[in-house]
Write a protein that holds these residues in place. Structure first.
Motif, PDB file in Angstrom:
ATOM      1  N   MET A  54      59.069  -9.956 -58.317  1.00  0.00           N
ATOM      2  CA  MET A  54      57.801  -9.245 -58.468  1.00  0.00           C
ATOM      3  C   MET A  54      58.052  -7.767 -58.755  1.00  0.00           C
ATOM      4  N   VAL A  74      58.436  -3.822 -51.138  1.00  0.00           N
ATOM      5  CA  VAL A  74      57.897  -5.165 -50.984  1.00  0.00           C
ATOM      6  C   VAL A  74      58.444  -5.754 -49.690  1.00  0.00           C
ATOM      7  N   VAL A  76      58.442  -9.482 -47.731  1.00  0.00           N
ATOM      8  CA  VAL A  76      58.099 -10.904 -47.835  1.00  0.00           C
ATOM      9  C   VAL A  76      58.339 -11.538 -46.471  1.00  0.00           C
ATOM     10  N   VAL A  93      53.404 -11.886 -49.112  1.00  0.00           N
ATOM     11  CA  VAL A  93      53.970 -10.722 -49.784  1.00  0.00           C
ATOM     12  C   VAL A  93      53.054  -9.513 -49.604  1.00  0.00           C
ATOM     13  N   LYS A  94      53.659  -8.383 -49.255  1.00  0.00           N
ATOM     14  CA  LYS A  94      52.934  -7.118 -49.168  1.00  0.00           C
ATOM     15  C   LYS A  94      53.673  -6.117 -50.046  1.00  0.00           C
ATOM     16  N   GLU A 110      49.486  -5.432 -60.877  1.00  0.00           N
ATOM     17  CA  GLU A 110      49.180  -6.628 -60.096  1.00  0.00           C
ATOM     18  C   GLU A 110      49.410  -7.883 -60.925  1.00  0.00           C
ATOM     19  N   HIS A 119      57.518 -16.455 -58.949  1.00  0.00           N
ATOM     20  CA  HIS A 119      56.193 -16.817 -58.432  1.00  0.00           C
ATOM     21  C   HIS A 119      55.649 -18.033 -59.169  1.00  0.00           C
ATOM     22  N   THR A 128      51.323 -18.437 -51.197  1.00  0.00           N
ATOM     23  CA  THR A 128      51.888 -17.136 -51.559  1.00  0.00           C
ATOM     24  C   THR A 128      50.800 -16.059 -51.613  1.00  0.00           C
ATOM     25  N   VAL A 130      49.310 -12.506 -51.623  1.00  0.00           N
ATOM     26  CA  VAL A 130      49.886 -11.210 -51.999  1.00  0.00           C
ATOM     27  C   VAL A 130      48.879 -10.117 -51.695  1.00  0.00           C
TER      28      VAL A 130
END
Length: 135
Positions: A54, A74, A76, A93-94, A110, A119, A128, A130
Motif C-alpha cells: 500500500m 502504516v 497493520v 490497516v491504519k 486512497e 490487497h 481488510t 483501512v
C-alpha cells in the motif's frame, strides 16, 4: 518473474533468499502455533506485504502528483481465526499521512492504496478494513 528460494532450517524456521538481490529473510512459527516467535511468521509477512505494498503504490501515486509523503506510516494488525481452520481472518490497516493535501490528492492516494497488488490478491474471506488519518 522473481524467484525466492526457501530452505527449512528445522525447529519450524525457514530462510528465504530473494534471488535478484541475495537478501535473506528468516521466518519462525509464532508462539501460538508451536514456534518461538523469534522472527516474522509466514502470516506476519502477509501483513507486512500488505502494508508495504500500500505504501509503495501510494508513493508512486504521490511521485506522479509531485507530492512528498515522506514520514507516512502504516500499521497493520493481523488477527488469526481458527475455524473452520487456522488462517488470517483480518488485516486491519491504519495509514497516517502527516502531509497537508487537497481532497483530490487524498482521494488519489486512497485509491492507490486500495488497489495495490497485494490487497487485490487477498482472499475475500480476509477482512481488510483501512483507516486513513490525514494531517
Amino acid at each position: 518473474m522473481v524467484t525466492i528460494d526457501i530452505e527449512y532450517k528445522g525447529d519450524l524456521r525457514n530462510e528465504a533468499v530473494h534471488q535478484p538481490s541475495g537478501t535473506r529473510l528468516n521466518t519462525d512459527a509464532p508462539k501460538d502455533n508451536q514456534g518461538k516467535g523469534e522472527s516474522f511468521s509466514p502470516s506476519d509477512l502477509v501483513a507486512t506485504a500488505l502494508g508495504s505494498c500500500m505504501m509503495t503504490i501510494m508513493g508512486i501515486a504521490a511521485r506522479n502528483m509531485n507530492v512528498d509523503i515522506k514520514g507516512t506510516k502504516v500499521t497493520v494488525q493481523k488477527e488469526m481465526v481458527t475455524t473452520p481452520l487456522r488462517r488470517i481472518g483480518k488485516l486491519g490497516v491504519k495509514i497516517i499521512v502527516p502531509v497537508k493535501l487537497t481532497d483530490e490528492q487524498k482521494k488519489k492516494l486512497e485509491n492507490a492504496a486500495l488497489t495495490c497488488p497485494v490487497h487485490k490478491s487477498l482472499h475475500p474471506d480476509v477482512q481488510t478494513p483501512v483507516e486513513f488519518v490525514w494531517a
